[in-house]
Design an enzyme around this catalytic site. Structure first.
Site, PDB file in Angstrom:
ATOM      1  N   ILE A  31      20.441  12.273 103.424  1.00  0.00           N
ATOM      2  CA  ILE A  31      21.850  12.144 103.027  1.00  0.00           C
ATOM      3  C   ILE A  31      22.597  13.461 103.216  1.00  0.00           C
ATOM      4  O   ILE A  31      23.788  13.465 103.556  1.00  0.00           O
ATOM      5  CB  ILE A  31      21.976  11.603 101.584  1.00  0.00           C
ATOM      6  CG1 ILE A  31      23.384  11.064 101.358  1.00  0.00           C
ATOM      7  CG2 ILE A  31      21.623  12.639 100.535  1.00  0.00           C
ATOM      8  CD1 ILE A  31      23.795   9.938 102.277  1.00  0.00           C
ATOM      9  N   SER A  53      16.286  24.936 100.624  1.00  0.00           N
ATOM     10  CA  SER A  53      15.435  23.971 101.306  1.00  0.00           C
ATOM     11  C   SER A  53      14.033  24.525 101.423  1.00  0.00           C
ATOM     12  O   SER A  53      13.840  25.685 101.767  1.00  0.00           O
ATOM     13  CB  SER A  53      16.003  23.673 102.698  1.00  0.00           C
ATOM     14  OG  SER A  53      15.094  22.894 103.432  1.00  0.00           O
ATOM     15  N   ARG A  54      13.074  23.627 101.152  1.00  0.00           N
ATOM     16  CA  ARG A  54      11.672  24.014 101.290  1.00  0.00           C
ATOM     17  C   ARG A  54      11.229  23.876 102.740  1.00  0.00           C
ATOM     18  O   ARG A  54      10.150  24.298 103.105  1.00  0.00           O
ATOM     19  CB  ARG A  54      10.803  23.122 100.396  1.00  0.00           C
ATOM     20  CG  ARG A  54      11.287  23.094  98.949  1.00  0.00           C
ATOM     21  CD  ARG A  54      10.785  21.853  98.221  1.00  0.00           C
ATOM     22  NE  ARG A  54      10.927  20.667  99.041  1.00  0.00           N
ATOM     23  CZ  ARG A  54      10.276  19.544  98.851  1.00  0.00           C
ATOM     24  NH1 ARG A  54       9.430  19.442  97.865  1.00  0.00           N
ATOM     25  NH2 ARG A  54      10.464  18.516  99.647  1.00  0.00           N
ATOM     26  N   LYS A 107      23.838  10.321  93.785  1.00  0.00           N
ATOM     27  CA  LYS A 107      23.440   9.189  92.945  1.00  0.00           C
ATOM     28  C   LYS A 107      21.948   8.925  93.102  1.00  0.00           C
ATOM     29  O   LYS A 107      21.416   9.192  94.181  1.00  0.00           O
ATOM     30  CB  LYS A 107      24.245   7.927  93.262  1.00  0.00           C
ATOM     31  CG  LYS A 107      24.332   7.525  94.714  1.00  0.00           C
ATOM     32  CD  LYS A 107      23.152   7.115  95.498  1.00  0.00           C
ATOM     33  CE  LYS A 107      22.286   5.996  95.009  1.00  0.00           C
ATOM     34  NZ  LYS A 107      21.270   5.619  96.082  1.00  0.00           N
ATOM     35  N   ASP A 185      17.329   2.038  93.964  1.00  0.00           N
ATOM     36  CA  ASP A 185      17.961   3.187  94.630  1.00  0.00           C
ATOM     37  C   ASP A 185      19.171   2.720  95.441  1.00  0.00           C
ATOM     38  O   ASP A 185      20.269   3.241  95.248  1.00  0.00           O
ATOM     39  CB  ASP A 185      16.952   3.964  95.494  1.00  0.00           C
ATOM     40  CG  ASP A 185      17.631   5.104  96.221  1.00  0.00           C
ATOM     41  OD1 ASP A 185      17.950   6.118  95.571  1.00  0.00           O
ATOM     42  OD2 ASP A 185      17.902   4.965  97.429  1.00  0.00           O
TER      43      ASP A 185
HETATM   44  P1  NAP Z   1      15.236  12.479 101.493  1.00  0.00           P
HETATM   45  O1  NAP Z   1      15.560  12.192 102.920  1.00  0.00           O
HETATM   46  O2  NAP Z   1      13.859  12.269 101.001  1.00  0.00           O
HETATM   47  O3  NAP Z   1      15.726  13.953 101.219  1.00  0.00           O
HETATM   48  C1  NAP Z   1      15.619  14.590  99.982  1.00  0.00           C
HETATM   49  C2  NAP Z   1      15.401  16.076 100.215  1.00  0.00           C
HETATM   50  O4  NAP Z   1      15.242  16.710  98.954  1.00  0.00           O
HETATM   51  C3  NAP Z   1      14.121  16.378 100.998  1.00  0.00           C
HETATM   52  O5  NAP Z   1      14.338  16.377 102.391  1.00  0.00           O
HETATM   53  C4  NAP Z   1      13.787  17.767 100.497  1.00  0.00           C
HETATM   54  O6  NAP Z   1      14.624  18.701 101.152  1.00  0.00           O
HETATM   55  C5  NAP Z   1      14.219  17.690  99.050  1.00  0.00           C
HETATM   56  N1  NAP Z   1      13.092  17.255  98.217  1.00  0.00           N
HETATM   57  C6  NAP Z   1      12.268  16.229  98.383  1.00  0.00           C
HETATM   58  N2  NAP Z   1      11.357  16.172  97.394  1.00  0.00           N
HETATM   59  C7  NAP Z   1      11.618  17.195  96.601  1.00  0.00           C
HETATM   60  C8  NAP Z   1      11.020  17.675  95.430  1.00  0.00           C
HETATM   61  N3  NAP Z   1       9.973  17.081  94.859  1.00  0.00           N
HETATM   62  N4  NAP Z   1      11.523  18.784  94.884  1.00  0.00           N
HETATM   63  C9  NAP Z   1      12.581  19.388  95.429  1.00  0.00           C
HETATM   64  N5  NAP Z   1      13.204  18.970  96.565  1.00  0.00           N
HETATM   65  C10 NAP Z   1      12.716  17.887  97.134  1.00  0.00           C
HETATM   66  O7  NAP Z   1      16.163  11.587 100.538  1.00  0.00           O
HETATM   67  P2  NAP Z   1      17.677  11.168 100.767  1.00  0.00           P
HETATM   68  O8  NAP Z   1      17.734   9.834 101.427  1.00  0.00           O
HETATM   69  O9  NAP Z   1      18.443  12.259 101.381  1.00  0.00           O
HETATM   70  O10 NAP Z   1      18.097  10.904  99.260  1.00  0.00           O
HETATM   71  C11 NAP Z   1      18.315  11.974  98.357  1.00  0.00           C
HETATM   72  C12 NAP Z   1      19.230  11.452  97.279  1.00  0.00           C
HETATM   73  O11 NAP Z   1      20.444  11.008  97.884  1.00  0.00           O
HETATM   74  C13 NAP Z   1      18.662  10.241  96.521  1.00  0.00           C
HETATM   75  O12 NAP Z   1      18.993  10.312  95.164  1.00  0.00           O
HETATM   76  C14 NAP Z   1      19.355   9.053  97.170  1.00  0.00           C
HETATM   77  O13 NAP Z   1      19.538   7.968  96.284  1.00  0.00           O
HETATM   78  C15 NAP Z   1      20.702   9.670  97.530  1.00  0.00           C
HETATM   79  N6  NAP Z   1      21.356   8.966  98.624  1.00  0.00           N
HETATM   80  C16 NAP Z   1      20.689   8.653  99.765  1.00  0.00           C
HETATM   81  C17 NAP Z   1      21.335   7.917 100.770  1.00  0.00           C
HETATM   82  C18 NAP Z   1      20.664   7.540 102.054  1.00  0.00           C
HETATM   83  O14 NAP Z   1      21.252   6.771 102.836  1.00  0.00           O
HETATM   84  N7  NAP Z   1      19.492   8.060 102.393  1.00  0.00           N
HETATM   85  C19 NAP Z   1      22.656   7.507 100.585  1.00  0.00           C
HETATM   86  C20 NAP Z   1      23.324   7.910  99.445  1.00  0.00           C
HETATM   87  C21 NAP Z   1      22.662   8.621  98.474  1.00  0.00           C
HETATM   88  P3  NAP Z   1      14.095  20.145 101.634  1.00  0.00           P
HETATM   89  O15 NAP Z   1      12.946  19.874 102.548  1.00  0.00           O
HETATM   90  O16 NAP Z   1      15.287  20.703 102.308  1.00  0.00           O
HETATM   91  O17 NAP Z   1      13.663  20.901 100.420  1.00  0.00           O
END
Ligand code: NAP
Length: 325
Positions: A31, A53-54, A107, A185
């Site tokens: 996101i 970012s990790r 969210k 989610d």
């Molecule tokens: P994601 O692709 O898994 O990305 C989350 C990022 O957070 C990871 O790339 C990592 O970034 C970091 N992260 C992951 N695990 C972690 C941990 N245990 N501790 C600290 N940092 C961690 O997930 P996402 O889809 O972007 O979703 C993230 C949030 O946005 C969720 O709450 C989701 O509901 C919301 N969201 C997502 C979407 C969608 O379409 N995907 C839409 C709207 C809202 P680094 O490697 O840079 O540390």
């Protein structure tokens, strides 16, 4: 229902367009890359100053391995946008607020209702803005749908939120762990729209939650809500869907029908499509964040998360076949 409250305005906000707010993105995943980075780049009130970012962050942008490192090194960064999974967001938000930074939460705003309420209290005490975002509420069809519902009191609402988890959440193991919400989610996006467009609150009356035998969160659910004057709301969320996703809300009133589809981006009243326009969900979120900072206000509405918590409280738990990505 939106909880907005005001404190002393920040001159770095809308009243001072010549001075952009330095913002850091925390958690550079799907996101952050798809939506936050372009929205910040297009908004003259914000400047991406750093990432946490990790995994390396964004090419050409200063990166810190932890939020604590960023907060120590860059006291000039006035705002952080937290885009990690919900399980780790509370501690990050708490640290940032205590360090005097404005905070935008993806969210869901947290993994429990109480932790979000605690953040709202802390932001008030610290005099910073906290924005618990619900991006789907900023879809182009949501404001017109709210206006339609005000003029045509809904009697029945049917929500269908189905998508293929393998296509839309690849590799996101956090979604299957406690606090990751599973099918809620995406489903909480539907609840964020529902609670924004109905003229009065609803309450959950029954829920069936299907948990894969190897997961801590549900893969599908059926929800029933009741509201005033006989309003009945049924919702089905399903991660097992294959093919074109369905993100639809159908509303029946005594004198008309409304269909909000494509996650709120398309609207038809009595089968006639309505032309829609708008800035887009994430550009509008950053506009709102800038306005909140400028006004010295916060916006924290936990209502969609309360409905999810109620589903976990009231829901019948069914065990279904294991999920393997
Ligand atoms: P994601 O692709 O898994 O990305 C989350 C990022 O957070 C990871 O790339 C990592 O970034 C970091 N992260 C992951 N695990 C972690 C941990 N245990 N501790 C600290 N940092 C961690 O997930 P996402 O889809 O972007 O979703 C993230 C949030 O946005 C969720 O709450 C989701 O509901 C919301 N969201 C997502 C979407 C969608 O379409 N995907 C839409 C709207 C809202 P680094 O490697 O840079 O540390």
């Amino acid at each position: 229902m939106t909880a907005t409250e005001t404190r002393t305005p920040d001159p770095a906000g809308a009243g001072a367009p010549h001075r952009a707010i330095d913002v850091a993105i925390v958690g550079v995943g799907k996101i952050a890359r798809d939506q936050h980075l372009p929205a910040i780049a297009a908004d003259p009130r914000f400047r991406l100053a750093a990432t946490v970012s990790r995994s390396g962050g964004v090419a050409g942008v200063e990166n810190h391995p932890t939020l604590e490192a960023l907060l120590d090194a860059r006291p000039d960064i006035g705002a952080v946008s937290l885009c990690q999974p919900p399980q780790v967001r509370h501690e990050a938000a708490r640290s940032a607020i205590l360090a005097g930074r404005h905070v935008m939460l993806e969210k869901p705003p947290g993994q429990t209702v109480a932790e979000v309420q605690a953040l709202a209290e802390l932001a008030r005490a610290q005099g910073v803005s906290l924005f618990a975002t619900w991006h789907s509420r900023h879809a182009a069809g949501v404001a017109p749908a709210r206006d339609w519902c005000a003029a045509h009191p809904p009697r029945r609402v049917r929500i269908t939120w189905k998508e293929d988890v393998r296509e839309w959440h690849p590799g996101q193991t956090w979604i299957w762990q406690a606090g990751g919400l599973g099918v809620f989610d995406p489903g909480i996006n539907a609840l964020s729209i529902l609670t924004a467009i109905l003229p009065a609150p609803v309450r959950l009356t029954s829920a069936d939650l299907a948990f894969p035998s190897n997961c801590e969160t549900p893969i599908a659910c059926d929800l029933v809500f009741a509201g005033a004057q006989g309003l009945a709301v049924e919702a089905r969320f399903d991660f097992r869907w294959q093919g074109t996703p369905a993100w639809d809300i159908e509303i029946e009133a005594d004198d008309g029908r409304l269909r909000l589809s494509d996650g709120g981006a398309a609207l038809a009243a009595d089968e006639a499509a309505r032309p829609l326009s708008g800035p887009g969900e994430y550009p509008d979120l950053y506009r709102r964040f800038g306005d909140l900072i400028a006004a010295g206000a916060s916006d924290v509405d936990v209502t969609p998360l309360v409905h999810v918590a109620d589903a976990f409280l009231l829901g019948r738990r069914l065990t279904v076949e294991p999920f393997h990505e």
